[in-house]
Design an enzyme around this catalytic site. Structure first.
Site, PDB file in Angstrom:
ATOM      1  CG  ASN A  10      16.904  -5.058 -27.417  1.00  0.00           C
ATOM      2  OD1 ASN A  10      17.462  -4.734 -26.379  1.00  0.00           O
ATOM      3  ND2 ASN A  10      16.225  -4.198 -28.152  1.00  0.00           N
ATOM      4  NE  ARG A  90      19.121  -1.302 -28.708  1.00  0.00           N
ATOM      5  CZ  ARG A  90      18.264  -0.682 -27.931  1.00  0.00           C
ATOM      6  NH1 ARG A  90      17.361  -1.348 -27.257  1.00  0.00           N
ATOM      7  NH2 ARG A  90      18.304   0.628 -27.807  1.00  0.00           N
ATOM      8  CG  HIS A 179      17.478   5.944 -31.338  1.00  0.00           C
ATOM      9  ND1 HIS A 179      16.897   7.132 -30.947  1.00  0.00           N
ATOM     10  CD2 HIS A 179      16.790   4.976 -30.690  1.00  0.00           C
ATOM     11  CE1 HIS A 179      15.905   6.894 -30.115  1.00  0.00           C
ATOM     12  NE2 HIS A 179      15.825   5.582 -29.939  1.00  0.00           N
ATOM     13  NE  ARG A 240      14.102   7.898 -22.350  1.00  0.00           N
ATOM     14  CZ  ARG A 240      14.446   7.120 -23.376  1.00  0.00           C
ATOM     15  NH1 ARG A 240      14.778   7.658 -24.540  1.00  0.00           N
ATOM     16  NH2 ARG A 240      14.473   5.813 -23.243  1.00  0.00           N
ATOM     17  CB  ILE A 330       6.207   8.684 -34.071  1.00  0.00           C
ATOM     18  CG1 ILE A 330       5.665   8.238 -32.717  1.00  0.00           C
ATOM     19  CG2 ILE A 330       5.590  10.006 -34.492  1.00  0.00           C
ATOM     20  CD1 ILE A 330       6.072   9.142 -31.556  1.00  0.00           C
ATOM     21  CD  GLU A 332       9.399   2.639 -39.394  1.00  0.00           C
ATOM     22  OE1 GLU A 332       8.568   1.705 -39.481  1.00  0.00           O
ATOM     23  OE2 GLU A 332      10.511   2.508 -38.865  1.00  0.00           O
ATOM     24  CD  GLU A 385      16.819   0.062 -33.839  1.00  0.00           C
ATOM     25  OE1 GLU A 385      17.575   0.611 -33.029  1.00  0.00           O
ATOM     26  OE2 GLU A 385      15.581  -0.009 -33.682  1.00  0.00           O
TER      27      GLU A 385
END
Length: 397
Positions: A10, A90, A179, A240, A330, A332, A385
């Site tokens: 990634n 990724r 995502h 964001r 968050i 999880e 992922e």
């Protein structure tokens, strides 16, 4: 030793995450991170058998290549280089071109680079990682897994922006969503947990981390998602803003703000950080709330309210609801945030299972609430992922 290990890469603009994954079990064999690329303090670290090692990166202009060369040496030293069957990358943006995982060749690499306008921070870095990996592993097949691919099943009414159609035709302006790998993974795991074919299951998947998004999944396919043309849209996030009136941009620019300042503020100084005036980290927000910090309390309330509002609106594209799925750092782990979101969904009939909610943290999956009104549950599923990237790479072999 299994012969279905996949090296997952990634690649960011100034960092490179990697892992060697057993594509059969999903187990991490090695995980690592190269960071601070382009700076004197550039380092690469990795964890193997519970032990962490870190060393400096000394190559001045080719940190990505140096990091991948170090990974090559590492897997060789550990003795499982012969067990790696593929390299999976990724890639953030696949535009409308890529709807699934694809084997990389020169043409695919050129297409990824051509989509850089849509993801200027991510796609060029992904391409650098691919080029470095192809040089380091010339005999291994390389695969690209796209964050946007899962959302390519959205109907036109969901992805079309209410702007001039010329903007779509000329510049590809539409909702893409991100995502996707995470929403894909947790929806499959949720179907297994409910013992229901994913093709017959409907979920609202809620990925909450420093970046956050909601996805409506009907019969196993994405039918709407909160992130848009860029990852700036949708939920409030760590730094964001999420959704806001686009007129604010014009207003600030008329006040003398530069374009760079506006978008730096919306991307890096908003969300938890902007509202609280304190931190972008949800754990810091919760701690400050306990100490009576008003900004932290407001950030918590805005975040949980907006997540619940999106969940409620994503009932619209679904024929029924089997489960709300919480995932991401968050989603999880944060008991108070999940609890507050569920409270905001009281009209949908969700009643929290307090013990279930407490138990489903720190890597544990579980059902945390039920709604007799909808015949649905809320659950927590840790995302993976990297496992999806490894699995899909091996499937294409």
């Amino acid at each position: 030793m299994s012969n279905s290990f996949v090296l997952v890469i990634n690649s960011g603009s100034s960092s490179l995450k990697f892992a060697v994954i057993d594509a059969n079990s999903g187990d991490d064999i090695v995980t690592g991170l190269g960071e601070c690329f382009g700076m004197p303090e550039a380092v690469i670290s990795w964890k193997y058998n519970g032990e962490k090692t870190e060393e400096a990166i000394t190559a001045p202009d080719s940190h990505h290549q140096h990091a991948i060369d170090r990974i090559v040496a590492l897997v060789d030293t550990l003795g499982f280089n012969k067990d790696i069957v593929a390299v999976g990358h990724r890639i953030v943006h696949g535009g409308e071109k890529f709807t699934s995982t694809i084997r990389i060749d020169e043409e695919v690499l050129a297409e990824i680079e051509s989509l850089s306008d849509l993801a200027p921070l991510h796609n060029p870095a992904g391409a650098i990682g691919i080029e470095a990996a192809m040089k380091a592993f010339p005999s291994l097949p390389q695969f690209a897994v796209f964050d946007t691919a899962f959302h390519q099943t959205m109907p036109q009414k969901a992805f079309t922006g209410a702007v001039s159609n010329e903007l779509y035709k000329e510049y590809g302006i539409r909702r893409y969503g991100f995502h996707g790998t995470s929403h894909y993974f947790v929806s499959r795991e949720a179907a297994k947990m409910l013992d229901k074919p994913v093709e017959e299951a409907s979920f609202i998947s809620v990925h909450l981390g420093n970046g956050a998004s909601v996805c409506a999944i009907e019969n196993g396919e994405s039918v709407d998602t909160s992130m848009g043309f860029t990852p700036l849209a949708g939920l409030m996030m760590g730094t964001r803003s999420g959704d806001l009136d686009p007129g604010i941009i014009e207003f600030l620019m008329k006040k003398g703000w530069s374009q760079e300042k506006v978008f730096d503020t919306l991307n890096k100084k908003s969300g938890f950080l902007g509202v609280s005036g304190l931190t972008s980290d949800a754990r810091g927000i919760l701690e400050a709330m306990e100490d009576g910090h008003e900004g932290a309390k407001l950030a918590f309330e805005v975040f949980t309210y907006r997540v619940a509002k999106y969940i409620g609106s994503y009932m619209i594209p679904l024929s029924h609801l089997d489960a709300i799925i919480f995932t991401g750092g968050i989603g999880e782990n944060s008991l108070p945030i999940r609890r507050e979101i569920l409270k905001n969904l009281n009209l949908l009939g969700f009643v929290e299972d307090e013990k279930g909610n407490e138990d489903a943290r720190f890597g544990a999956a579980g059902i945390i609430a039920k709604s007799e009104v909808l015949g649905a549950v809320a659950m927590v599923i840790p995302t993976n992922e990297e496992f999806v990237i490894a699995q899909q790479s091996v499937e294409l072999l």
